[in-house]
Design an enzyme around this catalytic site. Structure first.
Site, PDB file in Angstrom:
ATOM      1  N   GLN A  76      -9.684  10.280   7.420  1.00 47.04           N
ATOM      2  CA  GLN A  76      -9.533   8.880   7.838  1.00 47.04           C
ATOM      3  C   GLN A  76      -8.453   8.210   6.992  1.00 47.04           C
ATOM      4  O   GLN A  76      -8.113   7.063   7.219  1.00 47.04           O
ATOM      5  CB  GLN A  76     -10.850   8.133   7.631  1.00 47.04           C
ATOM      6  CG  GLN A  76     -11.998   8.694   8.428  1.00 47.04           C
ATOM      7  CD  GLN A  76     -13.330   8.132   7.927  1.00 47.04           C
ATOM      8  OE1 GLN A  76     -13.779   7.082   8.347  1.00 47.04           O
ATOM      9  NE2 GLN A  76     -13.967   8.847   7.013  1.00 47.04           N
ATOM     10  N   HIS A 128      -6.698   8.195  11.585  1.00 48.29           N
ATOM     11  CA  HIS A 128      -6.298   6.781  11.525  1.00 48.29           C
ATOM     12  C   HIS A 128      -4.800   6.607  11.305  1.00 48.29           C
ATOM     13  O   HIS A 128      -4.359   5.542  10.877  1.00 48.29           O
ATOM     14  CB  HIS A 128      -7.088   6.050  10.427  1.00 48.29           C
ATOM     15  CG  HIS A 128      -8.561   5.930  10.719  1.00 48.29           C
ATOM     16  ND1 HIS A 128      -9.510   5.557   9.791  1.00 48.29           N
ATOM     17  CD2 HIS A 128      -9.248   6.143  11.873  1.00 48.29           C
ATOM     18  CE1 HIS A 128     -10.707   5.547  10.358  1.00 48.29           C
ATOM     19  NE2 HIS A 128     -10.575   5.914  11.610  1.00 48.29           N
ATOM     20  N   ARG A 179       0.836  -1.215   0.000  1.00 52.70           N
ATOM     21  CA  ARG A 179       0.000   0.000   0.000  1.00 52.70           C
ATOM     22  C   ARG A 179       0.864   1.256   0.000  1.00 52.70           C
ATOM     23  O   ARG A 179       0.525   2.262  -0.613  1.00 52.70           O
ATOM     24  CB  ARG A 179      -0.951  -0.015   1.210  1.00 52.70           C
ATOM     25  CG  ARG A 179      -2.077  -1.035   1.029  1.00 52.70           C
ATOM     26  CD  ARG A 179      -3.018  -1.060   2.208  1.00 52.70           C
ATOM     27  NE  ARG A 179      -3.639   0.225   2.476  1.00 52.70           N
ATOM     28  CZ  ARG A 179      -4.213   0.553   3.630  1.00 52.70           C
ATOM     29  NH1 ARG A 179      -4.241  -0.322   4.623  1.00 52.70           N
ATOM     30  NH2 ARG A 179      -4.757   1.734   3.804  1.00 52.70           N
ATOM     31  N   THR A 199     -16.514   9.237   1.961  1.00 54.71           N
ATOM     32  CA  THR A 199     -16.486   8.216   3.024  1.00 54.71           C
ATOM     33  C   THR A 199     -17.855   7.563   3.129  1.00 54.71           C
ATOM     34  O   THR A 199     -18.884   8.235   2.983  1.00 54.71           O
ATOM     35  CB  THR A 199     -16.039   8.795   4.390  1.00 54.71           C
ATOM     36  OG1 THR A 199     -16.238   7.801   5.403  1.00 54.71           O
ATOM     37  CG2 THR A 199     -16.777  10.064   4.776  1.00 54.71           C
ATOM     38  N   CYS A 256       6.837   1.317  17.405  1.00 53.57           N
ATOM     39  CA  CYS A 256       7.203   0.032  17.982  1.00 53.57           C
ATOM     40  C   CYS A 256       5.938  -0.716  18.395  1.00 53.57           C
ATOM     41  O   CYS A 256       5.050  -0.139  19.031  1.00 53.57           O
ATOM     42  CB  CYS A 256       8.115   0.268  19.190  1.00 53.57           C
ATOM     43  SG  CYS A 256       8.526  -1.247  20.054  1.00 53.57           S
TER      44      CYS A 256
HETATM   45  P1  OAD Z   1     -15.076   3.214   2.193  1.00 54.25           P
HETATM   46  O1  OAD Z   1     -14.441   2.311   1.198  1.00 54.25           O
HETATM   47  O2  OAD Z   1     -15.899   2.615   3.272  1.00 54.25           O
HETATM   48  O3  OAD Z   1     -16.009   4.267   1.450  1.00 54.25           O
HETATM   49  C1  OAD Z   1     -15.566   4.965   0.324  1.00 54.25           C
HETATM   50  C2  OAD Z   1     -16.632   5.958  -0.071  1.00 54.25           C
HETATM   51  O4  OAD Z   1     -16.096   6.738  -1.123  1.00 54.25           O
HETATM   52  C3  OAD Z   1     -17.924   5.330  -0.583  1.00 54.25           C
HETATM   53  O5  OAD Z   1     -19.021   6.024   0.008  1.00 54.25           O
HETATM   54  C4  OAD Z   1     -17.895   5.614  -2.101  1.00 54.25           C
HETATM   55  O6  OAD Z   1     -19.192   5.870  -2.639  1.00 54.25           O
HETATM   56  C5  OAD Z   1     -17.065   6.877  -2.136  1.00 54.25           C
HETATM   57  N1  OAD Z   1     -16.323   7.119  -3.383  1.00 54.25           N
HETATM   58  C6  OAD Z   1     -15.675   6.239  -4.190  1.00 54.25           C
HETATM   59  N2  OAD Z   1     -15.064   6.874  -5.206  1.00 54.25           N
HETATM   60  C7  OAD Z   1     -15.342   8.208  -5.051  1.00 54.25           C
HETATM   61  C8  OAD Z   1     -15.011   9.390  -5.770  1.00 54.25           C
HETATM   62  N3  OAD Z   1     -14.278   9.370  -6.886  1.00 54.25           N
HETATM   63  N4  OAD Z   1     -15.478  10.575  -5.296  1.00 54.25           N
HETATM   64  C9  OAD Z   1     -16.254  10.635  -4.168  1.00 54.25           C
HETATM   65  N5  OAD Z   1     -16.596   9.557  -3.462  1.00 54.25           N
HETATM   66  C10 OAD Z   1     -16.156   8.358  -3.893  1.00 54.25           C
HETATM   67  O7  OAD Z   1     -13.890   4.111   2.788  1.00 54.25           O
HETATM   68  P2  OAD Z   1     -13.871   4.977   4.135  1.00 54.25           P
HETATM   69  O8  OAD Z   1     -15.205   5.561   4.415  1.00 54.25           O
HETATM   70  O9  OAD Z   1     -12.713   5.887   4.033  1.00 54.25           O
HETATM   71  O10 OAD Z   1     -10.120   2.401   8.558  1.00 54.25           O
HETATM   72  O11 OAD Z   1     -13.567   3.858   5.209  1.00 54.25           O
HETATM   73  C11 OAD Z   1     -13.459   4.241   6.556  1.00 54.25           C
HETATM   74  C12 OAD Z   1     -12.404   3.404   7.249  1.00 54.25           C
HETATM   75  O12 OAD Z   1     -12.679   2.008   7.050  1.00 54.25           O
HETATM   76  C13 OAD Z   1     -11.006   3.566   6.693  1.00 54.25           C
HETATM   77  O13 OAD Z   1     -10.325   4.691   7.211  1.00 54.25           O
HETATM   78  C14 OAD Z   1     -10.335   2.300   7.142  1.00 54.25           C
HETATM   79  C15 OAD Z   1     -11.419   1.308   6.831  1.00 54.25           C
HETATM   80  O14 OAD Z   1     -11.422   0.172   7.585  1.00 54.25           O
HETATM   81  C16 OAD Z   1      -8.992   1.892   9.072  1.00 54.25           C
HETATM   82  O15 OAD Z   1      -8.162   1.329   8.380  1.00 54.25           O
HETATM   83  C17 OAD Z   1      -8.889   2.093  10.552  1.00 54.25           C
END
Ligand code: OAD
Length: 252
Positions: A107, A125, A76, A194, A133
């Protein structure tokens, strides 16, 4: 081409944004999608479609198979190093030229907001380019070259891990407090890219709403709807954010 329903919501938002003194933007993986980084929950390309969180994103997983988890994060990290900020990140930098206080609460662990030039970024995050560590959580900036994967802490010999929040771990306290304070104090709150499924980030828009802010939720899942003070816009962040900034300050 921007859909007329989207334009209708944007038209309602521009006067609010023009007046705003403190704007908070909560971002998730979707804002980096147009930089080529996978999101988590996309059913086809999301990271959790290919990998199971409990196998890769937990302290237990790291304890059981540190090499696998380390290599997944190394992969990643390579994706992030090869990626560049996109027009959505850049639009948030431009916002700083117009709005007195702009706070980004992300996030994401990719550092793309900072690379774009945003100056106030709260990382909820962590960041996968930093290390700590596994034994005592103290930051690690360097370690002795060796065959060990993961490498070893130069102080105590424990395993080196990425400085990110894994499932079941607490968020960095200062970052969470700062994010809560910003959400309560802002007059406009944008939730961009998100899914709003992971707490406590998912609650921040509600904190802002409770405190009287206008709240905008934008991703690829919501409808287009304006029900003040709550607004939904469906679309790509790399298109919508530059459009919102341009429409709000056309003279700039
Ligand atoms: P998700 O994968 O859950 O959600 C991504 C969001 O982005 C969805 O609502 C999509 O519709 C939207 N999306 C995709 N492409 C897009 C674009 N071009 N423009 C606008 N929106 C778009 O990701 P997160 O909400 O970031 O945590 O996930 C939250 C957390 O879950 C992450 O930080 C991670 C994960 O587990 C940890 O690793 C602690």
């Amino acid at each position: 081409m921007i859909h007329p329903e989207v334009t209708a919501v944007l038209n309602e938002l521009t006067p609010i944004l023009r007046q705003a003194q403190h704007v908070v933007i909560l971002t998730g993986a979707g804002i980096s999608a147009e930089s080529g980084l996978p999101t988590f929950r996309d059913p086809m390309t999301g990271l959790w479609a290919t990998y199971r969180p409990e196998e890769l994103g937990t302290p237990q997983a790291f304890r059981q198979n540190p090499r696998l988890v380390w290599e997944w994060f190394a992969w990643r990290r390579e994706l992030v190093a090869a990626a560049a900020p996109n027009p959505a990140h850049q639009a948030l930098v431009a916002l700083e030229h117009h709005v007195p206080h702009v706070t980004i609460v992300t996030q994401n662990v990719d550092g793309l907001h900072q690379r774009a030039g945003s100056t106030r970024v709260i990382e909820l995050h962590g960041n996968l380019t930093r290390f700590k560590c596994f034994v005592d959580n103290q930051p690690i900036t360097d370690w002795k070259a060796s065959e060990d994967v993961p490498p070893r802490c130069p102080r105590c010999g424990g395993l080196v891990r990425p400085d990110v929040v894994w499932f079941g771990e607490r968020l960095p306290e200062q970052a969470l407090n700062d994010a809560l304070t910003a959400a309560k104090k802002c007059d406009m709150f944008l939730s961009i890219g998100t899914s709003g499924t992971v707490e406590p980030a998912a609650s921040l828009p509600y904190r802002a709403l409770d405190s009287g802010a206008a709240v905008v939720v934008s991703n690829l899942d919501v409808p287009n709807r304006a029900t003040p003070p709550l607004y939904y816009i469906n679309g790509r962040a790399g298109v919508l954010l530059p459009e919102l900034v341009q429409q709000t300050w056309p003279e700039a």
